[in-house]
Scaffold this active site. Structure first.
Site, mmCIF file in Angstrom:
data_model
loop_
_atom_site.group_PDB
_atom_site.id
_atom_site.type_symbol
_atom_site.label_atom_id
_atom_site.label_comp_id
_atom_site.label_asym_id
_atom_site.label_seq_id
_atom_site.Cartn_x
_atom_site.Cartn_y
_atom_site.Cartn_z
ATOM 1 N N ARG A 1 7.987 -32.853 11.958
ATOM 2 C CA ARG A 1 7.219 -32.128 12.976
ATOM 3 C C ARG A 1 6.715 -30.785 12.444
ATOM 4 O O ARG A 1 5.622 -30.338 12.787
ATOM 5 C CB ARG A 1 8.029 -31.957 14.267
ATOM 6 C CG ARG A 1 9.231 -31.024 14.171
ATOM 7 C CD ARG A 1 9.999 -31.026 15.487
ATOM 8 N NE ARG A 1 10.987 -29.970 15.574
ATOM 9 C CZ ARG A 1 12.161 -29.962 14.958
ATOM 10 N NH1 ARG A 1 12.509 -30.977 14.145
ATOM 11 N NH2 ARG A 1 13.012 -28.963 15.119
ATOM 12 N N HIS A 2 7.498 -30.174 11.577
ATOM 13 C CA HIS A 2 7.060 -28.890 11.020
ATOM 14 C C HIS A 2 5.952 -29.089 9.986
ATOM 15 O O HIS A 2 4.996 -28.326 9.935
ATOM 16 C CB HIS A 2 8.249 -28.139 10.419
ATOM 17 C CG HIS A 2 9.250 -27.743 11.455
ATOM 18 N ND1 HIS A 2 8.892 -27.076 12.613
ATOM 19 C CD2 HIS A 2 10.594 -27.937 11.539
ATOM 20 C CE1 HIS A 2 9.960 -26.873 13.353
ATOM 21 N NE2 HIS A 2 11.007 -27.389 12.729
ATOM 22 N N HIS B 1 10.685 -23.358 9.530
ATOM 23 C CA HIS B 1 9.674 -24.020 10.370
ATOM 24 C C HIS B 1 8.259 -23.910 9.825
ATOM 25 O O HIS B 1 7.465 -24.828 9.985
ATOM 26 C CB HIS B 1 9.672 -23.408 11.781
ATOM 27 C CG HIS B 1 10.929 -23.668 12.543
ATOM 28 N ND1 HIS B 1 11.029 -23.473 13.905
ATOM 29 C CD2 HIS B 1 12.157 -24.089 12.142
ATOM 30 C CE1 HIS B 1 12.256 -23.780 14.306
ATOM 31 N NE2 HIS B 1 12.965 -24.147 13.253
ATOM 32 N N CYS C 1 3.236 -2.939 3.929
ATOM 33 C CA CYS C 1 2.376 -1.803 4.264
ATOM 34 C C CYS C 1 3.153 -0.981 5.293
ATOM 35 O O CYS C 1 4.368 -1.144 5.432
ATOM 36 C CB CYS C 1 0.983 -2.242 4.745
ATOM 37 S SG CYS C 1 0.916 -3.158 6.284
ATOM 38 N N GLY C 2 2.473 -0.099 6.015
ATOM 39 C CA GLY C 2 3.208 0.734 6.964
ATOM 40 C C GLY C 2 3.890 -0.096 8.036
ATOM 41 O O GLY C 2 5.059 0.108 8.369
ATOM 42 N N THR C 3 3.138 -1.063 8.575
ATOM 43 C CA THR C 3 3.669 -1.902 9.650
ATOM 44 C C THR C 3 3.937 -3.342 9.218
ATOM 45 O O THR C 3 4.598 -4.082 9.939
ATOM 46 C CB THR C 3 2.639 -1.981 10.790
ATOM 47 O OG1 THR C 3 1.418 -2.496 10.226
ATOM 48 C CG2 THR C 3 2.389 -0.613 11.415
ATOM 49 N N ASP D 1 0.866 -1.176 0.000
ATOM 50 C CA ASP D 1 0.000 0.000 0.000
ATOM 51 C C ASP D 1 0.905 1.229 0.000
ATOM 52 O O ASP D 1 2.128 1.115 -0.182
ATOM 53 C CB ASP D 1 -1.002 -0.036 1.177
ATOM 54 C CG ASP D 1 -0.371 0.287 2.528
ATOM 55 O OD1 ASP D 1 0.873 0.423 2.607
ATOM 56 O OD2 ASP D 1 -1.126 0.417 3.515
ATOM 57 N N HIS D 2 0.302 2.390 0.209
ATOM 58 C CA HIS D 2 1.081 3.637 0.183
ATOM 59 C C HIS D 2 2.183 3.657 1.243
ATOM 60 O O HIS D 2 3.233 4.237 1.027
ATOM 61 C CB HIS D 2 0.149 4.841 0.357
ATOM 62 C CG HIS D 2 -0.768 4.729 1.536
ATOM 63 N ND1 HIS D 2 -1.798 3.812 1.586
ATOM 64 C CD2 HIS D 2 -0.796 5.387 2.718
ATOM 65 C CE1 HIS D 2 -2.424 3.931 2.748
ATOM 66 N NE2 HIS D 2 -1.832 4.877 3.448
ATOM 67 N N ILE E 1 1.505 -5.324 9.234
ATOM 68 C CA ILE E 1 0.501 -6.069 10.003
ATOM 69 C C ILE E 1 -0.824 -6.217 9.241
ATOM 70 O O ILE E 1 -1.310 -7.333 9.042
ATOM 71 C CB ILE E 1 0.288 -5.424 11.391
ATOM 72 C CG1 ILE E 1 1.583 -5.527 12.202
ATOM 73 C CG2 ILE E 1 -0.853 -6.122 12.130
ATOM 74 C CD1 ILE E 1 1.552 -4.786 13.528
ATOM 75 N N GLY E 2 -1.408 -5.104 8.819
ATOM 76 C CA GLY E 2 -2.709 -5.189 8.139
ATOM 77 C C GLY E 2 -2.641 -6.067 6.901
ATOM 78 O O GLY E 2 -3.531 -6.892 6.644
HETATM 79 C C1 RB5 Z 1 -1.863 2.979 6.378
HETATM 80 O O1 RB5 Z 1 -1.850 4.232 6.951
HETATM 81 C C2 RB5 Z 1 -1.497 1.923 7.407
HETATM 82 O O2 RB5 Z 1 -2.561 1.728 8.268
HETATM 83 C C3 RB5 Z 1 -1.102 0.633 6.714
HETATM 84 O O3 RB5 Z 1 -0.044 0.881 5.858
HETATM 85 C C4 RB5 Z 1 -0.679 -0.498 7.612
HETATM 86 O O4 RB5 Z 1 0.296 -0.112 8.508
HETATM 87 C C5 RB5 Z 1 -1.764 -1.256 8.241
HETATM 88 O O5 RB5 Z 1 -1.562 -2.242 8.963
#
Ligand code: RB5
Length: 143
Positions: free
Chosen positions: A132-133, A97, A64-66, A7-8, A68-69
């Protein structure tokens, strides 16, 4: 073939990764996004996940930024094992693993120098293939 998506928040790091893959002669397909204009990360997570499931690509890198999403979204799709990595130890371990098929990175978390090392570690580490894995990976897919 490596599927790339972001993403951005991950666009700038994706550009660095593309330069690196070009230099290393590693083929990739870029599923977007194409600028730092705000977009919705699930769109790109799904494009990359489907490219892996339909065998157009072997592995993916989502940013993405983190991280995570975009990894949460990818992990909703059966057969996808996306791992957010901020260091080389976990990048290696998740290949050995978990046989992770997507590396997720946070463009606002890791700098390009570390990110490229994580990418190399992820792409160059095979699955251990240990029983196991394999057993644990099979269990991931059942409720
Ligand atoms: C976008 O601002 C941010 O929420 C996205 O890049 C990401 O970090 C989401 O998990």
């Amino acid at each position: 073939m490596i599927a790339l998506g972001c993403d951005h928040g991950g666009y700038e790091l994706k550009q660095e990764i593309k330069k690196h893959l070009d230099k290393e002669g590693i083929p990739y397909k870029d599923f977007g996004c194409d600028s730092t204009q705000p977009v919705d990360y699930p769109v790109y997570a799904k494009k990359v996940a489907h490219a892996i499931l339909n065998k157009e690509c072997d592995k993916g890198i989502l940013i993405c930024g983190t991280g995570i999403g975009i990894s949460i979204t990818a992990n909703k799709i059966k057969g996808i094992r996306a791992a957010v990595c901020t260091d080389c130890f976990t990048a290696e371990a998740t290949r050995l693993h978990n046989d992770a098929n997507i590396l997720a990175l946070g463009g606002r978390v890791v700098g390009p120098g570390l990110a490229l090392k994580i990418v190399d570690t992820f792409l160059n580490t095979p699955f251990s293939g240990e029983e196991r894995h394999k057993r644990r990976i099979d269990q991931i897919e059942t409720e």
